[in-house]
Each structure stands twice: as C-alpha cells, then as structure tokens.
Scaffold this motif. Sequence first.
Motif, mmCIF file in Angstrom:
data_model
loop_
_atom_site.group_PDB
_atom_site.id
_atom_site.type_symbol
_atom_site.label_atom_id
_atom_site.label_comp_id
_atom_site.label_asym_id
_atom_site.label_seq_id
_atom_site.Cartn_x
_atom_site.Cartn_y
_atom_site.Cartn_z
ATOM 1 N N PRO A 193 59.222 32.268 10.297
ATOM 2 C CA PRO A 193 57.711 32.011 10.052
ATOM 3 C C PRO A 193 57.015 33.114 9.455
ATOM 4 C CG PRO A 193 58.656 31.268 12.073
ATOM 5 C CD PRO A 193 59.540 31.996 11.685
ATOM 6 N N ASP A 194 57.168 34.239 9.863
ATOM 7 C CA ASP A 194 56.351 35.326 9.270
ATOM 8 C C ASP A 194 56.904 36.073 8.114
ATOM 9 O OD1 ASP A 194 55.020 35.209 11.713
ATOM 10 O OD2 ASP A 194 56.385 36.497 12.546
ATOM 11 N N ALA A 195 57.768 35.024 7.126
ATOM 12 C CA ALA A 195 58.044 35.752 6.014
ATOM 13 C C ALA A 195 56.941 35.848 5.001
ATOM 14 C CB ALA A 195 59.183 34.581 5.168
ATOM 15 N N PRO A 196 57.228 37.154 4.152
ATOM 16 C CA PRO A 196 55.938 37.013 2.982
ATOM 17 C C PRO A 196 55.920 36.081 2.159
ATOM 18 C CG PRO A 196 57.784 38.522 2.802
ATOM 19 C CD PRO A 196 58.151 37.966 3.910
ATOM 20 N N ARG A 197 54.832 35.801 1.502
ATOM 21 C CA ARG A 197 54.446 34.813 0.638
ATOM 22 C C ARG A 197 54.088 35.431 -0.929
ATOM 23 N NH1 ARG A 197 50.392 31.210 -1.373
ATOM 24 N NH2 ARG A 197 51.421 29.045 -1.764
ATOM 25 N N PRO A 198 54.662 35.564 -1.874
ATOM 26 C CA PRO A 198 56.256 35.072 -2.020
ATOM 27 C C PRO A 198 57.290 35.774 -1.224
ATOM 28 C CG PRO A 198 55.623 36.084 -4.080
ATOM 29 C CD PRO A 198 54.243 36.122 -3.125
ATOM 30 N N VAL A 199 58.398 35.335 -1.263
ATOM 31 C CA VAL A 199 59.560 35.908 -0.655
ATOM 32 C C VAL A 199 60.659 35.746 -1.574
ATOM 33 C CG1 VAL A 199 60.109 33.973 0.719
ATOM 34 C CG2 VAL A 199 61.025 36.131 1.568
#
Length: 399
Positions: A289-295
């Motif tokens: 859920p805490d993945a950067p955007r973009p990843v």
Amino acid sequence: MPQASRNACDPKRDHPHAATLRRLEKSAGRLAQNAITRMDAQLPWYRAMPPENRSWIGLVAQAGIAAFTEWFRHPESTQAISTDVFGTAPRELTRAISLRQTVEMVRTTFQVVESEIGTLAAPGDESVLREALLVYVREIAFATAQVYAQAAEARGAWDARLESLVVNAVLSGETDEGVLSRAAALGWTNPDRIVVLLGTAPNGDSELTVEAIRRAARHAKLQVLTGVFGDRLVVVAGGEGDPIRVAKALIAPFAAGPVVAGPVVGDLLSATRSAQAAAAGLKACAAWPDAPRPVLSDDLLPERAMAGDRYAREQLVEEIYSPLAEAGSALLETLSVYLEQASSLEGAARMLFVHPNTVRYRLRRVTDVTGWSPSDVRSAFTLRIALILGRLSEAGQTP
C-alpha cells in the motif's frame, strides 16, 4: 420550335443579369487556363508537383469557376459548394497539398476572375459581379476549411484505431514487423530506450485522456503510443532518461492509484516484456500500500512473485540467489543468518563465530553482488524472498 417558345424555355432570359451570365459561361475555360498559368508562374510548390496532381488542381480550378457561374445563375441555391468544387478531385489530394497551398490556389484562381470583371460584366453589372464574387469567395473559403477538417477527422480516427492496434499488440505479446510498420505510420522513430507505463484511466472521455498524455509527452520531448483499454491507461514511451523520470513526466493524466513502469527495453518488439512486467506489478500493488507513485515493476518483485508471477520468481533467483551462490557459500550463510535469525551485525557475528566487521564486509559484498542492501527494510524483504525461492529451486521444486 417557335422563337417565342425557345425564349420562354430559356432561363437566362429571366435572369436579371443575363448578359453577364452568358459572358461568364463563354469565358469559363479561358479563365481556368489563365488561373493555371498564373499558378505556374507564382506558386513554386505547384511547379514542383507531379503532373497527375497538377492535373487534379487544374480540374479543381475549372470546377471552382464553373461553380461560381452556376452560383451566379442561382444565388439562392443551397447546394454544397464543397461538392461542386472539391468533388472533382480524389480524397488523396488533401494529403498531396496542404491547407495553406489550397488557400493559395483558390486565391490565385479568383484573383484571375476579379482582374477580368471589366470584360466579364455587362455594362452596369460590374459592382454586382464584384459583390457576387466576394460572397462566393467567402463561401468557398468555408468549404475549403470544411473539406480539410473532415479529412483531418478521418485521419485522426484512423490513426487512433491504428495506435490502439499497436498498443494492444504490445500488451498481448503479438508484436511483429507489421506492428513496426504501423507504428512508423504514426510517426514512431524507433527510440532505443522504451518503457511501458500502466495505471488506472480516469473517468470520462478517453480521447481527452489520450490527448493529455500526448501534450505531456511533447513537453517532455518523449515519443508515445497510448490508449485506454477498459479501466487501464497504457503508455508506451520512448526517449532519454530513466523509467521513473519518464513516468513522472507522464503521470498527471492517470487516475488516482498506482502507476507502474516496466523495465527499459531497446525496441518496440521487446516492449511486450516491459508491458507484462508493468501489468504484473499493477496487479501486485495491492500488497504494498505504501509503494511510491510511480513505482518500478522491479521494485515489486517480491509482491509479484507471491502473486504468482513466474517471471518475477525467475528474476529473483537469477539476479539475487544465483549470483550470491556463485560468490561463495559465506555470503549466502551470512545473509541468511542476518535476515532470518539475527537482527543486528553483532548478533549475526556471534552466531557465525566471526568478527562483526567480517559480517559488515560480507553484507557490503551482498549489496555489490545483488544491488540490494540488507540493511534497508524494503531491500531485506526482497532478499529474503529471493533466498526462499532459490532454496526451492535448488531442491528441485518449481518456485
């Protein structure tokens, strides 16, 4: 037929400017030829055209003068001027000459007519004919714009379908030389760094979304092939820079939610690999859920592996476990103890009966060999999944 009957059947006799109308009809051929002669003398692009196209332009000029004569006879007629004038030329002519060139052609043609108003108009009709010509030129200008607008819309619709086919081929893994030809027809110039971006498409008109991507790409000096497929927005981007920079430049049109960038590939035929990795990453994003955007899709390797992505599992084994095994058992043993049993350098050193500096050195070697740092929480998670998959692979079990 008696003279009276012939006169009754002749519509020219009832025309308020019958004498001028007759002069126009008799002069139509000469005016068209004069217009062609003037175009040849004044318009360099006309002289440089192939004979076939010059012939079609001559027919358009002739049709324009004939249509003006007919319109002067029946000024109340509602017949489309564009049909009268441009219907004589093939649709391909709008590709052969630009809108600017067409305007120059029309202007030159009717300048010839205007220059001869003194001889074309019957005495007293000069102002009438000049006013009629001005009104007709205005109408022909609107007709010209309409013809080119319709041609542009047709080309735009065809280009959109073609672009959709290319992007769909990249997604489905059906890229071939035919796809390269279609992409070239859309202006794709085969950049040597290509990345595929996937995310959620915003609600609303997909054409507006696609146009927003293109504007962002022009600003970032990137080439793009893009499309909306269901609820997904797909962008195949080519240009300089790392995938994250490219993704950040194009991220604004995406809807809220994760945006995943696949790995960089060298050509459009290989873009399927980037697309598949991005699609697998988008599917697995729910686990981070805490993945950067973009990843990056490679940053999602552990989640992809756990979600059943065979390629992610193979990549973790090939890029992390196998290089560590080849570097010597000490690295694997130290990494395993550090990640799975101890939680500190000192704890791992005690369990391995070595000095903490030895553990520190070996962990630095792990980072050098794999590119992932055991001291970073996220990297440690990836390394641990790679260890599990590598052991399963060595045991003969398909991970």
